[in-house]
Design an enzyme around this catalytic site. Structure first.
Site, short mmCIF file in Angstrom:
data_model
loop_
_atom_site.label_atom_id
_atom_site.label_comp_id
_atom_site.label_asym_id
_atom_site.label_seq_id
_atom_site.Cartn_x
_atom_site.Cartn_y
_atom_site.Cartn_z
N TYR A 53 37.23 25.35 44.10
CA TYR A 53 37.51 26.14 45.30
C TYR A 53 38.98 25.99 45.67
O TYR A 53 39.51 24.86 45.65
CB TYR A 53 36.65 25.68 46.48
CG TYR A 53 35.54 26.66 46.78
CD1 TYR A 53 35.87 27.96 47.16
CD2 TYR A 53 34.22 26.30 46.69
CE1 TYR A 53 34.87 28.89 47.41
CE2 TYR A 53 33.21 27.22 46.94
CZ TYR A 53 33.55 28.52 47.30
OH TYR A 53 32.57 29.43 47.55
N GLU A 55 40.67 28.14 48.43
CA GLU A 55 41.02 29.12 49.48
C GLU A 55 42.43 28.82 49.99
O GLU A 55 42.80 27.66 50.17
CB GLU A 55 40.00 29.07 50.61
CG GLU A 55 38.69 29.74 50.23
CD GLU A 55 37.59 29.57 51.28
OE1 GLU A 55 37.85 28.99 52.34
OE2 GLU A 55 36.46 30.02 51.00
N ASP A 202 47.57 53.30 43.40
CA ASP A 202 46.58 52.49 42.69
C ASP A 202 46.83 52.75 41.20
O ASP A 202 46.42 53.77 40.64
CB ASP A 202 45.18 52.95 43.11
CG ASP A 202 44.09 52.21 42.35
OD1 ASP A 202 44.41 51.49 41.38
OD2 ASP A 202 42.92 52.37 42.72
N THR A 228 44.05 47.08 38.80
CA THR A 228 43.18 46.15 38.09
C THR A 228 44.04 45.50 37.00
O THR A 228 45.16 45.95 36.74
CB THR A 228 41.97 46.85 37.43
OG1 THR A 228 42.47 47.87 36.56
CG2 THR A 228 41.04 47.45 38.46
N LYS A 231 42.62 46.96 32.23
CA LYS A 231 42.60 48.25 31.51
C LYS A 231 43.78 48.24 30.53
O LYS A 231 43.77 47.46 29.57
CB LYS A 231 42.62 49.39 32.51
CG LYS A 231 41.36 49.39 33.42
CD LYS A 231 41.34 50.56 34.37
CE LYS A 231 40.04 50.62 35.16
NZ LYS A 231 40.16 50.02 36.51
N ARG A 237 38.99 40.89 33.80
CA ARG A 237 38.48 41.89 34.75
C ARG A 237 38.76 41.42 36.17
O ARG A 237 38.13 40.50 36.67
CB ARG A 237 36.99 42.05 34.54
CG ARG A 237 36.32 43.13 35.35
CD ARG A 237 34.99 43.45 34.76
NE ARG A 237 35.17 44.03 33.46
CZ ARG A 237 35.22 45.34 33.22
NH1 ARG A 237 35.09 46.19 34.20
NH2 ARG A 237 35.38 45.78 31.99
N1 DSN Z 1 35.34 52.57 36.71
C1 DSN Z 1 36.71 52.66 36.29
C2 DSN Z 1 36.91 53.71 35.26
O1 DSN Z 1 36.13 53.78 34.33
O2 DSN Z 1 37.88 54.46 35.35
C3 DSN Z 1 37.62 52.85 37.43
O3 DSN Z 1 37.42 51.84 38.35
#
Ligand code: DSN
Length: 437
Positions: A53, A55, A202, A228, A231, A237
């Site tokens: 933990y 925080e 985003d 994120t 990707k 993730r």
């Molecule tokens: N779910 C993702 C995608 O496949 O684009 C976006 O968050």
């Protein structure tokens, strides 16, 4: 202590892991939002840091014993700042949606209006979908892409400006999950300044391409950027927030909604914790540090350039075969294929391609007449297979194989031939030689 080996301790879970590893190794992964992380990233995620933990932020925690997880978080933050050439990041969001929730919590009051890209035109759930918190708590309006004309499939910035002038939103959001063109951030910023709105990007889908300098950089133009990390950035993730150089000062022109802390970065920090989340996932933060280190290598720039070359080759090959590629091509890692002239829905295409071990997702296309569960399109992404080493010719071969299946979806022998060809391709580009890192 329980039995220490997963295979012995929990054979059912081990079998699921083994089957998933086999699926990833043997199949063709074309989902635009997915990628294959390195073994070091997997090792950090599977580490004892999950037990801790922490925080708070490095050096200012609510728990003892944080001296080593502090090292991991400091490395993640320093590497992210170097990668995106910025002064502030928060690496604690558990996901892109959590990062986005922290953006709303910081900048908006419930009921405030904002302008975002229509989900049906390539936007994202958290950009104002009526079934998501962003559309339930706040008041979204949407810009979209053109249906026809020279800007077909693309955003018309004059129309965005007209909408912003009419609406005077508190915030304008940029970013997409199925838009294959780059964004004109300077034009968005000029509109945001004209109407006194915050500008939020985003960059979840394109973060890796932006870090590598392959796409336009939103950080100099946007008040806040979320992403994120899994990707095109090819990390674990999770999510992250960033403010560009001098972004703090630019935001100072618009007063924070609350005077509870001194400056914008502190406001965003406190929106992540305690605003949105409790304890950060320190094993994932360590994995982010590893991935950001990898992304700082020259080889990541080479990889990112190849992602776009492969995506362009894919889109061009579909066009050559008479498919309707939304906007006619791509600038980034994905192509959106409108299947209406091929007489097959996105749902059926996803199923039939899946039977040939080609994984894609069905996707709404702009002005779609089918429901989101059926759709008229498929989205094809190049990041994962580019990680395995495939080049333009390989992607052209893949389009041939996809076309064979979609042109004759009931033909079992075509399906079996294509599945065999896919397994030959994936055998030439090995991925993981282990089940547990
Ligand atoms: N779910 C993702 C995608 O496949 O684009 C976006 O968050």
């Amino acid at each position: 202590m329980p039995v220490s080996d997963l295979k012995t301790a929990d054979p059912a879970i081990y079998a699921a892991l083994e089957n998933e590893a086999k699926r990833q190794n043997e199949g063709l992964e074309l989902i635009a939002s997915e990628n294959f992380v390195s073994r070091p990233v997997l090792q950090a995620m599977g580490s004892t840091l999950t037990n801790k933990y922490a925080e708070g932020l490095p050096g200012k925690r609510y728990y003892g014993g944080c001296q080593f997880v502090d090292v991991a978080e400091d490395l993640a933050r320093d590497r992210a700042k170097k990668l995106f050439k910025c002064d502030w990041v928060n690496v604690q969001p558990h996901s892109g949606a959590s990062a986005n929730a922290a953006v709303y919590l910081t900048l908006m009051n419930p009921g405030d209006s904002f302008l975002g890209l229509n989900l049906a035109h390539g936007g994202h759930l958290t950009h104002g979908s009526p079934v998501n918190f962003s559309g339930i708590l706040y008041n979204p309006s949407y810009y979209g892409v053109e249906q026809d004309g020279p800007l077909a499939g693309r955003i018309d910035m004059d129309k965005v400006r007209d909408q912003a002038l009419a609406l005077r939103p508190k915030m304008i959001s940029i970013g997409a999950s199925a838009y294959s063109r780059d964004f004109d951030y300077a034009a968005f910023r000029a509109i945001a300044d004209e109407v006194g709105a915050f500008l939020w990007m985003d960059m979840a889908h394109t973060a890796g391409l932006i870090a590598a300098g392959v796409l336009n950089d939103p950080l100099p133009h946007c008040h806040i950027v979320s992403t994120t990390t899994h990707k095109t950035l090819r990390g674990p993730r999770a999510g992250m927030l960033l403010i560009g150089k001098d972004g703090e000062n630019t935001m100072g022109k618009i007063a924070p909604k609350s005077g509870r802390v001194k400056n914008w970065s502190e406001l965003f920090d406190s929106s992540v914790f305690p605003g949105m989340q409790g304890g950060p996932l320190m094993h994932v933060i360590a994995a982010k540090a590893v991935a950001f280190g990898e992304a700082l290598e020259d080889s990541f720039t080479t990889y990112s350039k190849q992602v776009v070359l492969n995506s362009k080759a894919t889109a061009a090959a579909f066009v050559e075969k008479g498919y309707d590629v939304v906007s006619g091509g791509t600038d980034n890692h994905l192509a959106l294929i409108d299947l209406r002239n091929k007489g097959i829905t996105g749902k059926d295409a996803e199923i039939v391609l899946g039977s040939a071990d080609i994984t894609v997702n069905k996707n709404m296309v702009p002005y779609d007449t089918e429901s989101p569960f059926v759709t008229s399109g498929i989205r094809i992404g190049s990041p994962a297979m580019t990680t395995r080493g495939l080049k333009e010719d390989d992607f052209r071969d893949i389009v041939d194989l996809i076309d064979r299946v979609l042109s004759d979806p009931q033909n079992d022998s075509v399906m079996s031939d294509v599945r065999g060809a896919i397994h030959e391709i994936t055998a030439r580009f090995p991925l993981y030689d282990f089940v547990i890192a």
